[in-house]
Motif scaffolding. Sequence first.
Motif, short mmCIF file in Angstrom:
data_model
loop_
_atom_site.label_atom_id
_atom_site.label_comp_id
_atom_site.label_asym_id
_atom_site.label_seq_id
_atom_site.Cartn_x
_atom_site.Cartn_y
_atom_site.Cartn_z
N ALA A 12 0.84 -1.20 0.00
CA ALA A 12 0.00 0.00 0.00
C ALA A 12 0.87 1.25 0.00
O ALA A 12 0.58 2.23 -0.71
N LEU A 13 1.94 1.24 0.79
CA LEU A 13 2.84 2.39 0.80
C LEU A 13 3.61 2.47 -0.51
O LEU A 13 3.84 3.56 -1.05
N ALA A 14 4.01 1.32 -1.06
CA ALA A 14 4.69 1.31 -2.35
C ALA A 14 3.79 1.92 -3.43
O ALA A 14 4.24 2.70 -4.28
N ALA A 15 2.51 1.58 -3.40
CA ALA A 15 1.56 2.10 -4.39
C ALA A 15 1.46 3.61 -4.31
O ALA A 15 1.31 4.30 -5.33
N ASP A 16 1.54 4.14 -3.11
CA ASP A 16 1.41 5.60 -2.93
C ASP A 16 2.47 6.37 -3.70
O ASP A 16 2.22 7.50 -4.14
N ALA A 17 3.64 5.77 -3.89
CA ALA A 17 4.72 6.48 -4.60
C ALA A 17 4.34 6.83 -6.02
O ALA A 17 4.84 7.82 -6.58
N PHE A 18 3.47 6.02 -6.63
CA PHE A 18 3.16 6.21 -8.05
C PHE A 18 1.99 7.16 -8.29
O PHE A 18 1.81 7.64 -9.41
N VAL A 19 1.19 7.41 -7.28
CA VAL A 19 0.04 8.32 -7.43
C VAL A 19 0.52 9.73 -7.13
O VAL A 19 0.91 10.05 -6.01
N VAL A 20 0.52 10.57 -8.14
CA VAL A 20 1.03 11.93 -8.01
C VAL A 20 -0.06 12.92 -8.39
O VAL A 20 -1.07 12.56 -9.01
N ARG A 21 0.16 14.14 -7.99
CA ARG A 21 -0.78 15.20 -8.38
C ARG A 21 -0.04 16.23 -9.20
O ARG A 21 0.98 16.78 -8.78
N THR A 22 -0.57 16.46 -10.41
CA THR A 22 0.00 17.44 -11.32
C THR A 22 -0.95 18.63 -11.42
O THR A 22 -1.99 18.67 -10.74
N ALA A 23 -0.62 19.57 -12.29
CA ALA A 23 -1.48 20.75 -12.45
C ALA A 23 -2.86 20.39 -12.96
O ALA A 23 -3.82 21.14 -12.76
N THR A 24 -2.99 19.22 -13.61
CA THR A 24 -4.28 18.82 -14.17
C THR A 24 -5.00 17.79 -13.32
O THR A 24 -6.05 17.29 -13.71
N GLY A 25 -4.44 17.44 -12.16
CA GLY A 25 -5.10 16.48 -11.29
C GLY A 25 -4.24 15.27 -11.02
O GLY A 25 -3.03 15.27 -11.32
N PRO A 26 -4.82 14.21 -10.46
CA PRO A 26 -4.02 13.02 -10.14
C PRO A 26 -3.55 12.31 -11.40
O PRO A 26 -4.22 12.33 -12.44
N ASP A 27 -2.38 11.69 -11.29
CA ASP A 27 -1.83 10.91 -12.40
C ASP A 27 -1.00 9.79 -11.80
O ASP A 27 -0.87 9.69 -10.58
N VAL A 28 -0.43 8.96 -12.66
CA VAL A 28 0.35 7.82 -12.22
C VAL A 28 1.71 7.85 -12.89
O VAL A 28 1.80 7.95 -14.12
N VAL A 29 2.77 7.78 -12.09
CA VAL A 29 4.12 7.60 -12.61
C VAL A 29 4.30 6.11 -12.88
O VAL A 29 4.13 5.28 -11.99
N ALA A 30 4.66 5.76 -14.10
CA ALA A 30 4.77 4.35 -14.48
C ALA A 30 5.91 3.66 -13.75
O ALA A 30 5.81 2.47 -13.42
#
Length: 646
Positions: free
Chosen positions: A277-295
């Motif tokens: 669950a903590l590992a997953a958190d690293a990939f969920v980011v917030r950009t100027a357009t909203g949430p996104d995912v770092v691959a």
Amino acid sequence: MIDIGFGTQVCGELASAATREWLIPDGRGGYAMGTVSGLRTRRYHGLLVVAGDRPATRRVGLVSLDPAVTLPSGARVRLGAHEWASGEVDPRGFELLERFALVDGVPRWRWRIGDVVIEREIAMAYGRSCVAVVHRLVSGGPVRLDLAAVCTWRDAHGERRADGPTPRMEPAAGGAVVEGAFRLAGPDWTPEGQWWLGVHHREEAARGLNPDEDLWYAGRFSGALAAPGDTVSVLAWADDLAEEPAAATAVVAAARRRNRAVVAAAKPADAVAATLALAADAFVVRTATGPDVVAGYPWFGAWSRDTMISYEGLFLGTNRADEGRELLRSYAATLSQGMLANTADTGRVEYNTVDGTLWFLHAVSRHVTVTGDTDLGDELLPALHAVVEAHLAGTRYGIMADPADRLITQGGPPDVALTWMDARVYGVPVTPRTGKPVEVNALWVNGLAGLAELTELVGRDAGALWGLHTRAGAAFRKRFPAPAGWLHDVVDGPAPAYPLGGAAYHDDDLLRPNQLLAWSLPYAPLEPDEAALRRITAGLFTPLGPRSLAPDSPGFVGRHRGGPAERDGGYHQGTVWPWLIGPLVDAHRRAGLPTDGLLVGLEGHLREFGLGSVSETADGLAPHAATGCPFQAWSVAELLRVRRAG
């Protein structure tokens, strides 16, 4: 969370300590990252790596903060670590490490110099490009601690040389601003200004890339550690340089609290689930357009295929459905000619995937099914119907539902690879898979059924969709079974001896894992087939997940090694892909086959490479050494999802 910690036998041996990496994300696509040893082995390693207007446009700022301790005797002991172009490793501070551990996701080093014990902790201020580095005297003393600030300012994918411009430094309260881009602040700052020439990155050398760069020794901070509990701390930040962050110790404490809250919100069933669950958190980011995912870290940005494959694990598996809803709406806005934008990592929006859009259909369907959010289904329904209509009519790269059987075919220019097996060498796809790929059509059949159910949920007629689903499903069951006892990887592809679009066609029966989706998806086109799954598992399974090609197949590559062309040539030719553990476990469960032993290797892997996370790839041959990105979104997401589902 699971205990991730190492003593002197790992910390003091470079072969072990320099291949185990830690990551601290900032929630915006930037990060701090390095190795247990403190040795920077990649050009991407640094304490302050800053994301630009999109996660992929990262720049490296503060590279390292090298400690040196002056003992009461006057002796000076350096605790940092650097490798040089000469091959020498100097200093070798890792030889004094008695412990490294991740504590609530915060890395902690513990050096012992006789009776003097010093700990270091590093954390980022979530939502800011800001890193805090705290040193605490645990025992012994008094000592003086100097911290050498080693800097650069460059694209994360490149190097900077001393024969170029000297970094610009301007004084600021408690430190300096470097290149007008980031600020350093701490106690008793002394500017220096000196190039360190020929710093070597052994992982870049192994990847066939330029391994050396020059770094700028900007200056040093100094402070007294008179008694146990005393601290010397440094902050570095790149956003709003005039606004100083909270105290470094407060940043570390806040990071630890947030990490605990992220884990608690996911409601994990056990320590492994909490770690994921903590590992997953690293990939969920917030950009100027909203949430996104770092691959994946450290070199990927956002890719829609990876995001949609990861969606259920990252968002629904961690109770982040509200963020997921926002992300799905944002991605829907990129639809064009029935295709989801694949990436903007290259600097422009690209529409070059045959499967990313079908994974999007799946993600929306799973979101509504799991959360009951029919409002989102209703909102996105016109866009989803437009996807199907575009595929029936035909869209870019020859992607269309063949009028003869309503299976999806694709066959664009010969230099384009549209499935997830998209590696190219010198512009030529390694696995072009022109024709009707098996997983694409499993996703198509699955997506039609999911969309039909969404349509009915909002009270509309779905008869045409169900009819299309029935026709495509029947064609799938007729066309894909191969005489070998598994499924063809591609049917109706051009024969190797003929040019694309020629009159002769070919069915590819190489044993690959793509067929697992034909049994694993919620609306899979095939009923469970125990015999076929046993054959597939015997040929492909490794402790870190399925291989991309069976070892007895022509073209199998067992080691994912070498320069870019060599690595890309083997990327999907036998290399292990941990994300495929999800489809494998799902297919086994549907067939009633045991799954108890399938996850053991990946759970052990959480302590082996990217600490607390799962790698992008691994060698196809034993001992299946991890390769690629140490921290990969879909690898984590699929392991998390199938563990939660079990």
